[in-house]
Design a protein around this motif. Structure first.
Motif, PDB file in Angstrom:
ATOM      1  N   THR A 135       0.837  -1.202   0.000  1.00 43.86           N
ATOM      2  CA  THR A 135       0.000   0.000   0.000  1.00 43.86           C
ATOM      3  C   THR A 135       0.876   1.258   0.000  1.00 43.86           C
ATOM      4  O   THR A 135       0.614   2.215  -0.740  1.00 43.86           O
ATOM      5  CB  THR A 135      -0.927  -0.019   1.234  1.00 43.86           C
TER       6      THR A 135
ATOM      7  N   LEU B  29       2.206   1.881  -3.503  1.00 47.37           N
ATOM      8  CA  LEU B  29       1.202   2.461  -4.408  1.00 47.37           C
ATOM      9  C   LEU B  29       1.024   3.956  -4.126  1.00 47.37           C
ATOM     10  O   LEU B  29       1.032   4.782  -5.046  1.00 47.37           O
ATOM     11  CB  LEU B  29      -0.142   1.746  -4.238  1.00 47.37           C
TER      12      LEU B  29
ATOM     13  N   LEU C  68       1.973   7.600  -6.426  1.00 52.23           N
ATOM     14  CA  LEU C  68       1.082   8.719  -6.758  1.00 52.23           C
ATOM     15  C   LEU C  68       1.622  10.041  -6.226  1.00 52.23           C
ATOM     16  O   LEU C  68       1.557  11.062  -6.902  1.00 52.23           O
ATOM     17  CB  LEU C  68      -0.318   8.448  -6.219  1.00 52.23           C
TER      18      LEU C  68
ATOM     19  N   ASN D 154      -8.382  20.198  -7.616  1.00 47.39           N
ATOM     20  CA  ASN D 154      -9.103  18.932  -7.646  1.00 47.39           C
ATOM     21  C   ASN D 154      -8.150  17.746  -7.614  1.00 47.39           C
ATOM     22  O   ASN D 154      -8.444  16.721  -7.011  1.00 47.39           O
ATOM     23  CB  ASN D 154      -9.990  18.844  -8.895  1.00 47.39           C
ATOM     24  N   GLU D 155      -7.006  17.882  -8.292  1.00 46.70           N
ATOM     25  CA  GLU D 155      -6.021  16.802  -8.285  1.00 46.70           C
ATOM     26  C   GLU D 155      -5.514  16.568  -6.861  1.00 46.70           C
ATOM     27  O   GLU D 155      -5.380  15.432  -6.415  1.00 46.70           O
ATOM     28  CB  GLU D 155      -4.841  17.142  -9.208  1.00 46.70           C
TER      29      GLU D 155
ATOM     30  N   LYS E 183      -7.053  17.382  -4.079  1.00 48.63           N
ATOM     31  CA  LYS E 183      -8.152  16.870  -3.270  1.00 48.63           C
ATOM     32  C   LYS E 183      -8.342  15.365  -3.522  1.00 48.63           C
ATOM     33  O   LYS E 183      -8.506  14.584  -2.573  1.00 48.63           O
ATOM     34  CB  LYS E 183      -9.425  17.634  -3.655  1.00 48.63           C
ATOM     35  N   ALA E 184      -8.307  14.975  -4.797  1.00 47.29           N
ATOM     36  CA  ALA E 184      -8.500  13.559  -5.135  1.00 47.29           C
ATOM     37  C   ALA E 184      -7.396  12.706  -4.516  1.00 47.29           C
ATOM     38  O   ALA E 184      -7.662  11.623  -3.982  1.00 47.29           O
ATOM     39  CB  ALA E 184      -8.533  13.374  -6.654  1.00 47.29           C
ATOM     40  N   LEU E 185      -6.155  13.194  -4.563  1.00 49.17           N
ATOM     41  CA  LEU E 185      -5.040  12.431  -3.995  1.00 49.17           C
ATOM     42  C   LEU E 185      -5.179  12.312  -2.473  1.00 49.17           C
ATOM     43  O   LEU E 185      -5.001  11.230  -1.908  1.00 49.17           O
ATOM     44  CB  LEU E 185      -3.703  13.085  -4.378  1.00 49.17           C
TER      45      LEU E 185
ATOM     46  N   HIS F  95      -7.933  12.467  -0.687  1.00 51.24           N
ATOM     47  CA  HIS F  95      -9.044  11.545  -0.442  1.00 51.24           C
ATOM     48  C   HIS F  95      -8.606  10.107  -0.572  1.00 51.24           C
ATOM     49  O   HIS F  95      -8.921   9.262   0.268  1.00 51.24           O
ATOM     50  CB  HIS F  95     -10.158  11.780  -1.468  1.00 51.24           C
ATOM     51  N   LEU F  96      -7.906   9.845  -1.670  1.00 53.50           N
ATOM     52  CA  LEU F  96      -7.446   8.478  -1.931  1.00 53.50           C
ATOM     53  C   LEU F  96      -6.583   7.981  -0.770  1.00 53.50           C
ATOM     54  O   LEU F  96      -6.770   6.868  -0.269  1.00 53.50           O
ATOM     55  CB  LEU F  96      -6.689   8.457  -3.258  1.00 53.50           C
TER      56      LEU F  96
ATOM     57  N   ARG G  96      -8.703   7.504   2.533  1.00 54.89           N
ATOM     58  CA  ARG G  96      -9.594   6.342   2.474  1.00 54.89           C
ATOM     59  C   ARG G  96      -8.818   5.038   2.440  1.00 54.89           C
ATOM     60  O   ARG G  96      -9.211   4.059   3.066  1.00 54.89           O
ATOM     61  CB  ARG G  96     -10.483   6.444   1.238  1.00 54.89           C
ATOM     62  N   THR G  97      -7.724   5.027   1.681  1.00 57.84           N
ATOM     63  CA  THR G  97      -6.958   3.787   1.571  1.00 57.84           C
ATOM     64  C   THR G  97      -6.360   3.416   2.924  1.00 57.84           C
ATOM     65  O   THR G  97      -6.338   2.254   3.319  1.00 57.84           O
ATOM     66  CB  THR G  97      -5.847   3.944   0.519  1.00 57.84           C
TER      67      THR G  97
END
Lengths: 208, 208
Positions: B155, B158, B162, B180-181, B183-185, B187-188, B191-192
């Motif tokens: 994990t 990975l 990123l 947004n990029e 924020k998305a990272l 979040h990922l 959550r992961t």
């Protein structure tokens, strides 16, 4: 695209397809421009009208493969009766079937990924091709309440980067390390997308 | 490592540090081997004893930067009084401070990432350097009940992929797309890792 541009693009595609066969038969290193001229019937000048180097042909091959798979993805996306999880599972099945059928595609991807010079370009090209359909799938899942992911396009791009770099590592020979890598990637995707119906994903064959 | 190997490694490191300065002053393209010989006082034969090409020096520079940051990471990891979330936030702060202080590090990373040939090698090298300490951090968080992540090393690898590829894109000029990029990272990652105390992460300055 104008007619001239279209003809140029089509001819490039044809030449790349012939060269791809040569690469697969003789190996990439052992194929030289002379071999390609012979197989395509082009003059040297004619060839250089379409491609600057042998490496550019490789990128064209990869682009063609990416477009082909991306067209299949668009088709599945358009099927109204499937919810987002069904579409995910259909993608996975088709991808596996096609990789089984088309060993030459797999072969050329691994071959290219060994060529450092073009690896990062190839990865960006593949991410570009798949992020958009994947983002549409995420949006559908969000609408259906099956996923809960924010920033669908950016999230799709991140996940695509991991799927593609992991696929480019070559064949999985099922060692414990590789099983853990697969498990970690599946976990990351499921959690990032906020997938709730884990049972359906498991039944669909995802290793969680 | 034997004494001879150690001397060789130290000398390589010194030469790379001098060359790094030249790259930053004159630009990578404009610096040639002759400039490096002049600055280091080495003969041509002496230089080629340590490096085959200019590109190899770049990789050595990156390796040195990675080792330096990785040492800092190890030190923070060893601090008994910090829980996993405190360590995460400390990492982030130190990374930001050092990137502010050491603009030359940032400069050389962007410069190198434009050189396709070495980009993928550099990325693997950085992932290799950071995945292990990051995995230890995940294990600590799991023990403390602050995270709930499986396969820590895989994990970590990975997520590092990123973070690193996103950092190599260059300076963030705060466009909506980049927000947004980011924020998305974030979040990922959250959550992961299964981070539960989101408030502390938000207060620590993570854009969620």
């Amino acid at each position: 695209m104008s007619k001239t541009n279209k003809n140029f693009a089509n001819r490039r595609r044809e030449i790349a397809a012939i060269a791809e066969q040569l690469f697969l038969e003789k190996g990439y290193e052992n194929t030289n421009i002379t071999d390609i001229l012979e197989a395509t019937g082009l003059s040297k000048g004619g060839f250089y009208h379409y491609f600057g180097t042998k490496e550019e042909i490789i990128l064209e091959c990869i682009q063609n493969i990416a477009e082909e798979l991306s067209t299949i993805a668009e088709k599945i996306l358009g099927e109204q009766q499937l919810d987002a999880i069904d579409k995910c599972l259909t993608f996975m099945k088709i991808r596996d079937d096609r990789l089984q059928d088309k060993q030459e595609i797999v072969g050329i991807m691994w071959m290219v990924s060994k060529h450092d010079l073009y690896q990062s370009k190839m990865i960006e090209l593949l991410i570009e091709a798949f992020a958009k359909p994947y983002a549409q799938l995420i949006e559908q899942g969000n609408r259906e309440g099956l996923f809960a992911a924010e920033c669908p396009l950016e999230t799709a791009t991140l996940i695509m980067r991991l799927i593609i770099t992991s696929a480019l590592k070559g064949p999985n020979n099922n060692s414990d390390k590789e099983k853990n890598e697969e498990k970690a990637l599946n976990h990351l995707i499921i959690r990032t997308l906020g997938i709730t119906q884990l049972d359906r994903v498991r039944q669909g064959g995802l290793h969680v």
